[in-house]
Design an enzyme around this catalytic site. Sequence first.
Site, short mmCIF file in Angstrom:
data_model
loop_
_atom_site.label_atom_id
_atom_site.label_comp_id
_atom_site.label_asym_id
_atom_site.label_seq_id
_atom_site.Cartn_x
_atom_site.Cartn_y
_atom_site.Cartn_z
N ARG A 104 49.70 114.18 71.89
CA ARG A 104 48.25 114.14 72.18
C ARG A 104 47.93 115.40 72.98
O ARG A 104 48.47 115.60 74.08
CB ARG A 104 47.89 112.89 72.98
CG ARG A 104 46.49 112.95 73.58
CD ARG A 104 46.01 111.63 74.16
NE ARG A 104 45.72 110.67 73.12
CZ ARG A 104 45.00 109.56 73.29
NH1 ARG A 104 44.50 109.27 74.48
NH2 ARG A 104 44.78 108.73 72.30
N HIS B 48 41.80 112.12 65.14
CA HIS B 48 42.57 111.01 65.71
C HIS B 48 43.04 110.09 64.56
O HIS B 48 42.60 108.94 64.43
CB HIS B 48 41.70 110.24 66.70
CG HIS B 48 42.46 109.32 67.61
ND1 HIS B 48 43.84 109.22 67.63
CD2 HIS B 48 42.01 108.42 68.55
CE1 HIS B 48 44.20 108.33 68.53
NE2 HIS B 48 43.13 107.83 69.09
N GLN C 103 44.40 106.32 65.02
CA GLN C 103 43.35 105.33 65.25
C GLN C 103 42.77 104.85 63.91
O GLN C 103 42.53 103.67 63.71
CB GLN C 103 42.24 105.95 66.12
CG GLN C 103 41.08 105.02 66.40
CD GLN C 103 41.46 103.83 67.29
OE1 GLN C 103 42.04 104.02 68.34
NE2 GLN C 103 41.13 102.63 66.86
N ASP D 123 31.98 105.23 69.34
CA ASP D 123 32.96 105.80 70.28
C ASP D 123 32.16 106.38 71.45
O ASP D 123 30.92 106.52 71.36
CB ASP D 123 33.77 106.89 69.56
CG ASP D 123 34.84 107.52 70.46
OD1 ASP D 123 35.23 106.90 71.46
OD2 ASP D 123 35.27 108.66 70.15
N CYS E 220 36.95 102.42 69.07
CA CYS E 220 38.37 102.75 69.28
C CYS E 220 38.81 102.42 70.70
O CYS E 220 40.00 102.27 70.96
CB CYS E 220 38.62 104.21 68.95
SG CYS E 220 37.59 105.34 69.89
N ARG F 117 46.83 99.12 66.52
CA ARG F 117 47.44 100.42 66.80
C ARG F 117 48.96 100.30 66.74
O ARG F 117 49.66 101.16 66.20
CB ARG F 117 47.02 100.93 68.19
CG ARG F 117 45.52 101.22 68.35
CD ARG F 117 45.06 102.35 67.44
NE ARG F 117 45.84 103.55 67.65
CZ ARG F 117 45.62 104.45 68.61
NH1 ARG F 117 44.60 104.30 69.41
NH2 ARG F 117 46.39 105.52 68.72
N1 NVA Z 1 36.62 110.57 71.33
C1 NVA Z 1 37.46 109.98 72.35
C2 NVA Z 1 38.47 109.06 71.73
C3 NVA Z 1 39.36 108.36 72.72
C4 NVA Z 1 40.34 107.45 72.05
C5 NVA Z 1 38.13 111.07 73.15
O1 NVA Z 1 38.65 112.02 72.56
O2 NVA Z 1 38.13 110.99 74.39
N1 CP Z 2 41.82 104.51 71.25
C1 CP Z 2 42.71 105.25 71.95
O1 CP Z 2 43.31 106.21 71.43
O2 CP Z 2 42.90 104.84 73.22
P1 CP Z 2 43.70 105.63 74.35
O3 CP Z 2 42.95 106.89 74.64
O4 CP Z 2 43.75 104.70 75.52
O5 CP Z 2 45.08 105.94 73.84
#
Ligand code: NVA
Ligand code: CP
Length: 306
Positions: A106, A133, A136, A225, A265, A293
Amino acid sequence: MKSKDFLSMTDWTRDELDHALQLAHKLKKELKATGTHQTKPLSGKTYGCIFHKASLRTRISFETGIYQLGGNAMYITDKEIELGKRETIEDAARVLSRYLGGIVIRTYHQNDIVKLAEWANIPVINALTDLLHPCQLMADIQTIIEKKGRIDGLKIAYLGDGNNMANSWIETANRWEIDLRIGTSPDTMPDATILAKANAEGPGKVSICHDAIEAVTGVDVIYTDVWASMGAKDKSDINAERLKQFQVNMTLLRNAHPDAIVMHCLPAERGREITDEVLESKHSVVFDEAENRLHAQKGVMCLLAE
Ligand code: NVA
Ligand code: CP
């Protein structure tokens, strides 16, 4: 020759995605019935889980899933390896490949994980970048199939910021036959390149709606989201202004199909992109989605281990 990576939904064919989802379904059933798995495809392997951003679901479901498949998970933050700073990504990728069985990462830039995957000779899995992502999305598709019995032919509205989730949804629409409406403002549009390719490839259809009611009318699924992603929290207030008509609330939900499901998500900013009332309503499937997940990612890792 290196095995495959999973960096985006378009890395894999529809058959591969379907296969990973079937594996996920089987593993979920087996885990619920027996509490364990008969075969352990990650046995003897260590997966490096590199996280440069916060995570609850992704980190914990990956680590748990890796253990359940017989492997060992190692959590690595930027403090230890300083990827791309202490040494080049090309060098780090080749060294990590000598120790690990796979990498879950990540980070911020999609190009960094593309480079890592290019130079590593072990599978690399995208656990979220600013652009995409895909893990997800695998859990989301699994959840939709469980709730609706199919994915092809469904109408799905993604409402809110044109972020990594919106981009991954656009890529996904073309892997199956999805009628995807992106409800967003002209100032919060998804990635232009991904959008430009969207209607040229595959059987899905992607449309942009700047009107929230038009976006959700008759849809089977409403997805949302946060309006400001990790690394872009400075946009919180301005996006709240730009996106206010796209809040998923009961009034908006009444325009969808009466059996519509609502997805997010998570983490959610309750009262901003979605109301408590909707999140806690019978339409909301967010906790089943979060559970998946674990199962969907195990499907991805099993396919990569084949
Ligand atoms: N769009 C959000 C998704 C988190 C799972 C982010 O990147 O923070
Ligand atoms: N939905 C998701 O990816 O959650 P986290 O950011 O907590 O991993």
